[in-house]
Design a protein around this motif. Structure first.
Motif, mmCIF file in Angstrom:
data_model
loop_
_atom_site.group_PDB
_atom_site.id
_atom_site.type_symbol
_atom_site.label_atom_id
_atom_site.label_comp_id
_atom_site.label_asym_id
_atom_site.label_seq_id
_atom_site.Cartn_x
_atom_site.Cartn_y
_atom_site.Cartn_z
ATOM 1 N N ASN A 62 -8.539 12.937 3.913
ATOM 2 C CA ASN A 62 -7.212 12.471 4.615
ATOM 3 C C ASN A 62 -6.428 11.651 3.918
ATOM 4 O O ASN A 62 -6.700 10.289 3.647
ATOM 5 C CB ASN A 62 -7.868 11.703 6.135
ATOM 6 C CG ASN A 62 -6.651 11.529 6.788
ATOM 7 O OD1 ASN A 62 -5.482 11.743 6.604
ATOM 8 N ND2 ASN A 62 -6.999 10.454 7.738
ATOM 9 N N VAL A 63 -5.475 12.318 3.252
ATOM 10 C CA VAL A 63 -4.463 11.583 2.173
ATOM 11 C C VAL A 63 -3.254 11.149 2.925
ATOM 12 O O VAL A 63 -2.508 12.226 3.306
ATOM 13 C CB VAL A 63 -4.356 12.097 0.820
ATOM 14 C CG1 VAL A 63 -3.341 11.634 0.156
ATOM 15 C CG2 VAL A 63 -5.684 12.574 0.341
ATOM 16 N N ARG A 64 -2.799 9.819 3.187
ATOM 17 C CA ARG A 64 -1.687 9.648 3.768
ATOM 18 C C ARG A 64 -0.849 8.676 3.094
ATOM 19 O O ARG A 64 -1.220 7.774 2.537
ATOM 20 C CB ARG A 64 -1.924 8.608 5.169
ATOM 21 C CG ARG A 64 -2.678 9.362 6.197
ATOM 22 C CD ARG A 64 -3.153 8.591 7.401
ATOM 23 N NE ARG A 64 -4.355 7.672 7.149
ATOM 24 C CZ ARG A 64 -4.420 6.402 7.292
ATOM 25 N NH1 ARG A 64 -3.381 5.813 8.143
ATOM 26 N NH2 ARG A 64 -5.147 5.525 6.973
ATOM 27 N N VAL A 65 0.436 9.296 2.973
ATOM 28 C CA VAL A 65 1.449 8.556 2.214
ATOM 29 C C VAL A 65 2.370 7.545 3.036
ATOM 30 O O VAL A 65 2.999 7.955 3.909
ATOM 31 C CB VAL A 65 2.424 9.334 1.320
ATOM 32 C CG1 VAL A 65 3.426 8.574 0.431
ATOM 33 C CG2 VAL A 65 1.577 10.328 0.457
ATOM 34 N N LEU A 66 1.983 6.052 2.843
ATOM 35 C CA LEU A 66 2.700 5.294 3.620
ATOM 36 C C LEU A 66 3.913 4.772 2.917
ATOM 37 O O LEU A 66 4.944 4.441 3.816
ATOM 38 C CB LEU A 66 1.798 4.282 3.955
ATOM 39 C CG LEU A 66 0.509 4.185 4.331
ATOM 40 C CD1 LEU A 66 -0.239 3.177 4.644
ATOM 41 C CD2 LEU A 66 0.332 4.888 5.778
ATOM 42 N N ARG A 67 4.100 4.793 1.575
ATOM 43 C CA ARG A 67 5.358 4.222 1.165
ATOM 44 C C ARG A 67 5.203 5.339 -0.175
ATOM 45 O O ARG A 67 4.422 5.138 -0.804
ATOM 46 C CB ARG A 67 5.353 2.862 0.554
ATOM 47 C CG ARG A 67 6.531 2.641 -0.058
ATOM 48 C CD ARG A 67 6.450 0.867 -0.601
ATOM 49 N NE ARG A 67 6.030 0.027 0.602
ATOM 50 C CZ ARG A 67 7.021 -0.567 1.241
ATOM 51 N NH1 ARG A 67 8.298 -0.406 1.151
ATOM 52 N NH2 ARG A 67 6.738 -1.556 2.158
ATOM 53 N N ILE B 19 0.868 -1.151 -0.018
ATOM 54 C CA ILE B 19 0.064 0.096 -0.031
ATOM 55 C C ILE B 19 0.920 1.313 0.037
ATOM 56 O O ILE B 19 1.759 1.365 0.959
ATOM 57 C CB ILE B 19 -0.776 0.144 1.259
ATOM 58 C CG1 ILE B 19 -1.917 -1.397 1.093
ATOM 59 C CG2 ILE B 19 -1.746 1.334 1.276
ATOM 60 C CD1 ILE B 19 -2.783 -1.299 2.450
ATOM 61 N N SER B 20 0.585 1.990 -0.992
ATOM 62 C CA SER B 20 1.483 3.416 -1.121
ATOM 63 C C SER B 20 0.864 4.370 -0.423
ATOM 64 O O SER B 20 1.305 5.405 0.216
ATOM 65 C CB SER B 20 1.736 3.533 -2.679
ATOM 66 O OG SER B 20 2.340 5.020 -2.709
ATOM 67 N N ILE B 21 -0.566 4.815 -0.648
ATOM 68 C CA ILE B 21 -1.363 5.761 -0.409
ATOM 69 C C ILE B 21 -2.632 5.364 0.197
ATOM 70 O O ILE B 21 -3.387 4.457 -0.149
ATOM 71 C CB ILE B 21 -1.699 6.722 -1.071
ATOM 72 C CG1 ILE B 21 -0.129 7.390 -1.837
ATOM 73 C CG2 ILE B 21 -2.328 8.096 -0.843
ATOM 74 C CD1 ILE B 21 -0.345 8.136 -3.100
ATOM 75 N N THR C 218 -2.394 0.839 -4.071
ATOM 76 C CA THR C 218 -1.052 0.123 -4.041
ATOM 77 C C THR C 218 -0.199 0.917 -5.009
ATOM 78 O O THR C 218 -0.483 1.159 -5.934
ATOM 79 C CB THR C 218 -1.361 -1.388 -4.423
ATOM 80 O OG1 THR C 218 -1.616 -1.369 -5.905
ATOM 81 C CG2 THR C 218 -2.370 -1.945 -3.349
ATOM 82 N N LEU C 219 1.154 0.218 -5.057
ATOM 83 C CA LEU C 219 2.172 0.669 -5.689
ATOM 84 C C LEU C 219 1.823 0.041 -7.203
ATOM 85 O O LEU C 219 2.341 0.779 -8.211
ATOM 86 C CB LEU C 219 3.557 0.200 -5.348
ATOM 87 C CG LEU C 219 4.098 0.826 -4.073
ATOM 88 C CD1 LEU C 219 5.512 0.173 -3.233
ATOM 89 C CD2 LEU C 219 4.467 2.216 -4.287
#
Length: 280
Positions: A273-278, A27-29, A37-38
């Motif tokens: 709410n946009v979160r960048v995990l990777r 998961i990217s975002i 996902t990426l």
């Protein structure tokens, strides 16, 4: 010893492959509670010809659309999809079975086509609901001002300069349209000056609706296929406002619809709410 080394090497490859697969599926975002996902980002880049950032923004917008569809309770069932497919088929002078056969000959998967129709219907209904309270009918003054500012769109040229491309196959013209400078075997190229008064009305309409510097759609003509590259509209003369009032209204509405939809999703994007995990 060699068997141990070979086994160790094989295990390393499997571990590396698994790690790569995990990375691709990672998961990217997260948009609110919806993951991207990426792999989805990579796929959007390749299939849609987008940059990485454009792909990310497109996927974020898709997630926001999904949320709006749920919030507004909009859904499309199989009956709606089949009814729309029948309408499209009848418009093209056939039934859905014939259309399915033609699509199969062109290598288009039927289930994928039905999903495209469903996605389009969902978007149309979503946009209709978003726009239902956002656009007020324009006054004549507003339409006349739009007409004045876009006068070239409501003008008729005396003549149109084009390059006519002809070929025995549609595929040959499609290759030329992708790269006009390429030399394509079997394709003839002929510059022409087409006088408006002598043109077939349907052809004239198609040419005037094609932006300068663009190709028209491909047409079957006498056993050949033809497309026109529009170079120049000569001496355009405005059509009186009263004669094109309905066209002005349609163009004005199209612009306002686009602006309203963009504004709506910009507000959703700002509030999401946009979160960048990777990092993609």
């Amino acid at each position: 010893m060699r068997r141990i080394s070979a086994l160790f090497f094989a295990v390393c490859i499997l571990v590396a492959t698994a790690a790569t697969a995990g990375l691709v599926d990672a998961i990217s975002i997260v948009v609110d509670d919806q993951p991207i996902t990426l792999y989805e980002i990579y796929k959007a880049q390749k299939q849609r010809g987008l940059t990485k950032q454009q792909a990310v923004e497109a996927l974020i917008k898709e997630r926001l659309k999904d949320e709006e569809l749920k919030r507004l309770g909009i859904h499309i069932d199989d009956f709606d999809v089949n009814q729309e497919i029948e309408r499209i088929a009848q418009k093209n002078g056939m039934d859905s079975l014939k259309m399915r056969s033609i699509l199969a000959e062109r290598g288009i998967d039927w289930d994928a086509y039905k999903q495209q129709v469903k996605d389009r219907l969902l978007q149309e209904r979503l946009y209709e609901q978003i726009l239902s309270t956002k656009i007020q009918p324009p006054s004549d003054k507003t339409l006349k001002e739009y007409y004045r500012l876009h006068i070239n769109e409501f003008s008729i040229p005396e003549a149109i300069r084009v390059i006519q491309y002809s070929a025995p196959t549609k595929e040959a013209l499609e290759r030329v349209m992708e790269n006009p400078m390429a030399q394509a075997p079997g394709v003839t190229r002929q510059p022409q000056r087409l006088e408006a008064q002598r043109l077939n009305p349907q052809l004239f309409m198609m040419l005037t609706r094609t932006p300068k510097g663009s190709f028209t759609q491909i047409l079957p003509v006498g056993g050949q296929f033809v497309t026109f590259f529009v170079q120049e509209f000569e001496n355009p003369k405005p059509i009186p406002f009263e004669k094109v009032k309905q066209q002005v209204y349609a163009k004005w509405m199209e612009q306002k619809r686009k602006e309203a939809i963009e504004s709506h999703f910009e507000k959703l994007r700002a509030a999401a709410n946009v979160r960048v995990l990777r990092a993609p």
